[in-house]
Design an enzyme around this catalytic site. Sequence first.
Site, mmCIF file in Angstrom:
data_model
loop_
_atom_site.group_PDB
_atom_site.id
_atom_site.type_symbol
_atom_site.label_atom_id
_atom_site.label_comp_id
_atom_site.label_asym_id
_atom_site.label_seq_id
_atom_site.Cartn_x
_atom_site.Cartn_y
_atom_site.Cartn_z
ATOM 1 N N PHE A 114 31.902 11.279 -33.727
ATOM 2 C CA PHE A 114 30.596 11.860 -33.407
ATOM 3 C C PHE A 114 30.652 13.370 -33.191
ATOM 4 O O PHE A 114 29.947 13.913 -32.330
ATOM 5 C CB PHE A 114 29.991 11.163 -32.174
ATOM 6 C CG PHE A 114 30.287 9.693 -32.131
ATOM 7 C CD1 PHE A 114 29.682 8.836 -33.027
ATOM 8 C CD2 PHE A 114 31.227 9.186 -31.253
ATOM 9 C CE1 PHE A 114 29.988 7.483 -33.033
ATOM 10 C CE2 PHE A 114 31.541 7.838 -31.258
ATOM 11 C CZ PHE A 114 30.912 6.976 -32.144
ATOM 12 N N CYS A 115 31.501 14.038 -33.954
ATOM 13 C CA CYS A 115 31.638 15.494 -33.837
ATOM 14 C C CYS A 115 31.961 15.907 -32.397
ATOM 15 O O CYS A 115 31.472 16.924 -31.912
ATOM 16 C CB CYS A 115 30.375 16.211 -34.316
ATOM 17 S SG CYS A 115 30.030 15.973 -36.067
ATOM 18 N N ASN A 116 32.784 15.112 -31.735
ATOM 19 C CA ASN A 116 33.184 15.422 -30.361
ATOM 20 C C ASN A 116 34.620 14.951 -30.162
ATOM 21 O O ASN A 116 34.881 13.950 -29.482
ATOM 22 C CB ASN A 116 32.244 14.745 -29.360
ATOM 23 C CG ASN A 116 32.410 15.282 -27.952
ATOM 24 O OD1 ASN A 116 33.481 15.749 -27.572
ATOM 25 N ND2 ASN A 116 31.351 15.205 -27.165
#
EC number: 2.8.1.9
Length: 836
Positions: A414-416
């Site tokens: 999740f781009c994290n």
Amino acid sequence: MDFQTLCTFNTFKRWWSHYGYGENLQDVIEQEFKRTKGITYLDHAATTLYPESLVRDYFQDISRNVYGNPHSHHPSSRLTHDTVERVRYRILQHFNTTPEEYSVIFTSGCTAALKLVAESFPWSPQSESEAGSLFCYFTDSHTSVVGMRGLTSAQGAVALLVSPQEVENMAKDEAQGEDVICQTAHLFCYPAQSNFSGRKYPLSHVRGIQTKRLYPACDHQGRWFVLLDAASHVSCSPLNLQECPADFIPVSFYKIFGFPTGLGALIVRNNAASILKKTYFGGGTAAAYLSGEDYYVPAANISDRFEDGTVSFLDIIAVNHGFEALDRITGGMHNIQQHTFGLARYTYMLLSSVCHGNGRPVAQIYAEGQFESPSTQGAILNFNLKDSHGQIIGYSQVDRMASLYNIHVRTGCFCNTGACQSFLGISNEQIRRNLQAGHVCGDSIDLVERQPTGSVRVSFGYMSTFEDCQKFLNFVSECFVEKPVTVDQVRLEKLKAATAASHGVNEDIPIRITNGEICKVDGKEKSTEALRGFGHRDSNSHGGAYTLTNIYIYPIKSCGAFEVHDWPVGPLGLRYDRSWMVVNGNGVCLSQKRERRLCLIRPEVHLPSNKLLLQASGMDTISVSLENNTQTHTSYRVCQSKVCGDRVETVDCGDEAASWLSDFLGQPCRLIRQSPDFTRDMKKKPIGATTTTSLSLVNEAQYLMINRASVELIQKVMSSRQDDSEGDQLLDTQNVISRFRANLVIAGVEPFEEDNWPHLIIGNTRFVVAGQCGRCQMIGVDQETGGRTKEPLMSLSAYRNGKVTFGVYLTHQLPEGSTETGILSAGSLIQTQSLK
């Protein structure tokens, strides 16, 4: 209690009472989201779904109106400019702040807003005398925040990774004072809500960092600024910038409305905007520049300064319809927060309690708390599923199976990466080994050496239903639970007890702006002191005394005139003059430049009944109360609009007036009134004025005065030009007077003599001349029929060699501290100061 009994709406309602928005939610789904039939959409953290009414109203808007490039100045461009400015106000109002405190800079999204800050922030490298700038960010930060360090490092700033625990564990007991010695600028970035786990971080961190009480600000000298990444938070939760005055707040609108995509904003605190410096400048951002020299002066307005090129104005217009739909369907962000948190909490409680037949848990949940409260947890649930042996089931397998059930979830990191590493226990070395094994962000390689590379995320939006939760939980039970399905009742009871205290919590309720009472008018006469320095006109000069022949008020801006004989004068001018205005569906002020039929609406102020009457041919007369106080308007919304470039705060006058105006004008309209709590001052203080002049919804000044002799001269010019007037019938005096829409009409004066007066007194009221009125094309509108002609504008321009001024603006001059003005009467004599 077995699993199937727990998966019922009755169970859900016992655990959480806040569901829906006062009506049958299923009816809303049928009306607004019928395209989702058969789909269980659980990826609202990526983008929520747009209601059909949003795109329908938007399509009608852009089909009905011509929107030009806002950098031009023709009517369609001005419409675009005013609509875009109205949307800026609506955004600030949504976050409970004002243009005096914050500015909205439109970007292509949250990522572009973050990049803008990184490029413009005054990063300082370390020197012998001072430490360099720090760029601080949470472990739990989106890729777009972490990516800022590529720009900051190039400028000599030091990137400092901070854990949420360090911020408070290393805090000081007291706030540190302002550092007057070290002016090095530092930036602290953190998410209001984790896009990975949905954890909400304390908004109090904003002030804690700004006052240098929290780490790392408490350990480093300099000026500290806070960037609050609000993209995930604002999708389902209110954000009150009065309570957490962050310096920079990036948002993406598709997270809130679902449409339009590719549009976001950087909301920047005005006090912090001055530190941002640009090197590149694009169209519209320059006040002046030279092409042959390194000379560039940025635009003074903060938004203009940073919006390179033409903004995506049609998308911005859609944002207004997004707010309208959101408020209409849900009643506001607080209701959305309660609804979505309840769904996430219920799903969490069951998913974390469901077990395989052998008693092993089905899910590994990645969360900090136990979904106790919507103030600490958003509508996001992150997890991995496990088999009956306790082994992780790869997220790609879950995703593929969910697709077969038409359940839409999000998988991966999740781009994290920071949060993913922290929750899943992935070391830096493992990240490198996974890359060598062929795994990159966004692919389907979910397990490397039997260890997960990511997880599954479900997230809820305002249109999510209990049935969505039910279908998802049944999907997990059918596909991934070794039968028989069991429930850990002990854990379930603990979760119920942990959240019982916060059941029905009412947090973050939006602040309603209240309205005060209108000022009263007193008929006291001015003292003779006010007349000192003025002389009466010689009655033999120019045929007699100057006289006030007519008084007109225009209760609704740009609508018909209401002639009066004796009328009270208040702090803003003639009482009830331009107190109301009509706005279109986007909240933009309608004038006769855009809608000529406004002149056919004949408002009348009826003081005995305390009513404003709305009248027009073919329409039933309706009334609006003249009262303008808190009690009257508690059910009406406060909104922002623009008049002559000025922001004004207004109160909506209700659905009856809106329906009447919409029917007559053939487009969605509303009637709004200037808020009594709002003060709007003249931009330029007239020469000779001793006090600040406050305005109603007028354009330039409190009064406009014209001279009958000047009108008659223009009529003569029109008559001499009749051959060039394309057969137009010569206008009579009253028709011409009505086109200039003056408040005061005077007689007994030479043509255009009034242009040279610095002061005058009418009756007992002293006036200052504030300047001449530059006439626009509105004087070509026949105020009786709404038809358009070229006259008298053409003749006025020809007679004055292109100088198309006519009439003078006046403001009344009161003794300092006084709000009493009195009564103005037609037939009053006029006194003027010596003419130039």
